[in-house]
Enzyme design. Structure first.
Site, PDB file in Angstrom:
ATOM      1  N   ASP A  71      -8.526  -3.134  -0.865  1.00  0.00           N
ATOM      2  CA  ASP A  71      -8.924  -2.523  -2.125  1.00  0.00           C
ATOM      3  C   ASP A  71     -10.448  -2.483  -2.237  1.00  0.00           C
ATOM      4  O   ASP A  71     -11.138  -2.264  -1.237  1.00  0.00           O
ATOM      5  CB  ASP A  71      -8.302  -3.315  -3.281  1.00  0.00           C
ATOM      6  CG  ASP A  71      -7.894  -2.432  -4.442  1.00  0.00           C
ATOM      7  OD1 ASP A  71      -8.797  -1.974  -5.162  1.00  0.00           O
ATOM      8  OD2 ASP A  71      -6.679  -2.199  -4.623  1.00  0.00           O
ATOM      9  N   HIS A 120     -11.202  -3.150  -9.633  1.00  0.00           N
ATOM     10  CA  HIS A 120      -9.851  -2.711  -9.280  1.00  0.00           C
ATOM     11  C   HIS A 120      -9.132  -3.737  -8.410  1.00  0.00           C
ATOM     12  O   HIS A 120      -8.013  -4.175  -8.718  1.00  0.00           O
ATOM     13  CB  HIS A 120      -9.947  -1.361  -8.557  1.00  0.00           C
ATOM     14  CG  HIS A 120      -8.649  -0.668  -8.365  1.00  0.00           C
ATOM     15  ND1 HIS A 120      -7.866  -0.848  -7.253  1.00  0.00           N
ATOM     16  CD2 HIS A 120      -8.000   0.236  -9.139  1.00  0.00           C
ATOM     17  CE1 HIS A 120      -6.791  -0.090  -7.341  1.00  0.00           C
ATOM     18  NE2 HIS A 120      -6.846   0.577  -8.486  1.00  0.00           N
ATOM     19  N   ASN A 215      -0.719   8.568  -9.226  1.00  0.00           N
ATOM     20  CA  ASN A 215      -0.730   8.826 -10.665  1.00  0.00           C
ATOM     21  C   ASN A 215      -0.799  10.303 -11.030  1.00  0.00           C
ATOM     22  O   ASN A 215      -1.289  10.654 -12.096  1.00  0.00           O
ATOM     23  CB  ASN A 215      -1.930   8.117 -11.303  1.00  0.00           C
ATOM     24  CG  ASN A 215      -1.843   6.622 -11.139  1.00  0.00           C
ATOM     25  OD1 ASN A 215      -0.770   6.058 -11.073  1.00  0.00           O
ATOM     26  ND2 ASN A 215      -2.993   5.975 -11.048  1.00  0.00           N
ATOM     27  N   ALA A 228       2.226   5.695   0.973  1.00  0.00           N
ATOM     28  CA  ALA A 228       3.506   5.338   0.366  1.00  0.00           C
ATOM     29  C   ALA A 228       4.689   6.084   0.987  1.00  0.00           C
ATOM     30  O   ALA A 228       5.805   5.558   1.034  1.00  0.00           O
ATOM     31  CB  ALA A 228       3.456   5.607  -1.136  1.00  0.00           C
ATOM     32  N   TYR A 230       5.257   6.920   4.083  1.00  0.00           N
ATOM     33  CA  TYR A 230       5.651   6.574   5.447  1.00  0.00           C
ATOM     34  C   TYR A 230       6.933   5.747   5.446  1.00  0.00           C
ATOM     35  O   TYR A 230       7.156   4.904   4.566  1.00  0.00           O
ATOM     36  CB  TYR A 230       4.545   5.773   6.132  1.00  0.00           C
ATOM     37  CG  TYR A 230       3.329   6.571   6.523  1.00  0.00           C
ATOM     38  CD1 TYR A 230       3.446   7.790   7.186  1.00  0.00           C
ATOM     39  CD2 TYR A 230       2.063   6.086   6.227  1.00  0.00           C
ATOM     40  CE1 TYR A 230       2.317   8.513   7.543  1.00  0.00           C
ATOM     41  CE2 TYR A 230       0.921   6.798   6.589  1.00  0.00           C
ATOM     42  CZ  TYR A 230       1.062   8.023   7.246  1.00  0.00           C
ATOM     43  OH  TYR A 230      -0.054   8.736   7.606  1.00  0.00           O
ATOM     44  N   SER A 280      -1.324   1.556  -9.352  1.00  0.00           N
ATOM     45  CA  SER A 280      -2.107   0.541  -8.659  1.00  0.00           C
ATOM     46  C   SER A 280      -1.687  -0.861  -9.067  1.00  0.00           C
ATOM     47  O   SER A 280      -1.799  -1.804  -8.279  1.00  0.00           O
ATOM     48  CB  SER A 280      -3.595   0.697  -8.981  1.00  0.00           C
ATOM     49  OG  SER A 280      -4.216   1.605  -8.121  1.00  0.00           O
TER      50      SER A 280
END
Length: 411
Positions: A71, A120, A215, A228, A230, A280
């Protein structure tokens, strides 16, 4: 072609980091504005109120499991993360000599990934493994798991699929059992095969890879996002307080499960907490559950851990849909309905089935019990009537005798 990454949250584009006086976070009141530092959130966030934490932690606390947070870095100055982060295993993979849009130099931060100017990554890490602290009801779902901070992106979006692949490989070398990726490629672009190979290498080592779905779901938009989408990656959408898809959450057939992603309280740099929205923060919720399962069942494969999370999710239909996948993750159920590993979820198993009402028996006559009750009533009534009749007869006889006496003695 270099494919850039975007954080799967509104934070990077919508949250303003406010300058505050150089005061300890414990001395600041909690503010709804996301400032660094901030006061401590005084209550228990709704996303944790839905979980019986004592029951959950009686099964597992995540001890011994290492979770890589790829991140914007993880700030260990937040007291709830100071003991949760392995700073020696952390890494900063941002390019050197960074510049902002105006061409001014950007501070790259600590080499061990513990600088987070965005906040984040610090929020993501807190949802997974923040330690308990006085003055707040917020805590990570796996409060004894260990975070490996891998700083790979920033507010300017310097992260690329190449650096993400490098971050995944570093996480595997550092002993991660779970990898959380709260990012996706810009414009849902399918990246070059290098990222997919890195994902495959992690899965081959039985690492659970969790990624946010994205989002861009307003207006019913449906598209695949990466990493995501895969195969083998646990793709997480966001749910709201009603266990329904959050309006912004990306939909698609690749979505595996959903988790709370609205008004998510978590840790911020320099201390304290604030709230944010996005897939997230749904992904680390699931990564925390994965850490709990890995600690409880160290012999389970990554596929079995993922299948357990999918199977025990709360859902109202058989199978999965493109909004919330197999359903909204249920941490307690995942840790209690775990008597044996499964390789894939069953569409029907786990659904609450309503039982049909038992039809009433149609009878043309009375039962023996009803007949006995009726006869007993008749007998009782007859006894009362008979007693009344006998009493009345006795009175009449007595009166007649008195009259007869009076007749005989009269002159």
């Amino acid at each position: 072609m270099r494919t850039t990454l975007v954080a799967a949250a509104t934070l990077l584009t919508a949250t303003t980091v406010l300058a505050v006086p150089a005061t300890a976070a414990d001395e600041l009141p909690y503010s709804d504005q996301c400032q660094f530092p901030n006061g401590r959130y005084p209550g228990r966030p709704w996303s944790l109120q839905r979980v019986l934490l004592d029951e959950l932690w009686s099964r597992s606390t995540g001890e011994g499991v290492r979770v890589a947070v790829i991140d914007t870095g993880v700030d260990v100055r937040n007291p709830q993360l100071a003991d949760a982060v392995d700073t020696e295993a952390g890494r900063n993979l941002l390019p050197r000599n960074l510049k902002d849009d105006d061409g001014d130099p950007i501070e790259r931060g600590e080499e061990n990934g513990t600088t987070d100017t965005v906040g984040h990554g610090t929020k993501v890490a807190g949802i997974i493994a923040a330690r308990p602290a006085s003055g707040t009801g917020f805590v990570g779902l796996a409060p004894e798991a260990t975070i490996i901070p891998v700083q790979q992106n920033d507010a300017e979006g310097h992260g690329t699929t190449e650096t993400l692949a490098a971050a995944i490989r570093h996480a595997v070398r550092a002993g991660a059992g779970v990898i959380n990726i709260s990012q996706d490629t810009s414009d849902a672009a399918k990246p070059d095969p290098g990222l997919e190979r890195a994902i495959g290498e992690a899965l081959a080592q039985d690492v659970v890879v969790v990624a946010s779905a994205g989002n861009d779901g307003l207006g019913g938009n449906v598209k695949e996002t990466y990493p995501a989408s895969y195969d083998g990656v646990l793709a997480v959408a966001a749910s709201d307080r009603n266990n329904e898809r959050a309006s912004f959450s990306q939909s698609g057939d690749f979505v595996d499960v959903a988790a709370p992603g609205v008004d998510m309280i978590s840790t911020v740099p320099r201390g304290g907490h604030c709230s944010d929205n996005g897939t997230s923060f749904s992904a680390p919720y699931v990564a925390g559950v994965a850490a709990l399962l890995k600690a409880r069942h160290p012999d389970w494969t990554a596929r079995q851990v993922v299948a357990q999370i999918e199977q025990t999710a709360e859902r109202t239909i058989a199978g999965r849909d493109r909004l919330v996948g197999w359903g909204v993750v249920d941490p307690v159920r995942a840790l209690t309905e775990d008597d044996h590993p499964i390789e894939s979820p069953s569409p029907r198993e786990g659904l609450a089935r309503a039982e049909a009402p038992t039809p009433a028996t149609f009878r043309t006559g009375e039962t023996p019990d009803e007949r006995d009750a009726r006869l007993a009533t008749y007998v009782a009534v007859a006894a009362v009537v008979l007693a009344g009749g006998l009493g009345g007869t006795a009175v009449a006889v007595r009166d007649a005798r008195r009259r007869a006496r009076r007749v005989r003695v009269s002159p």
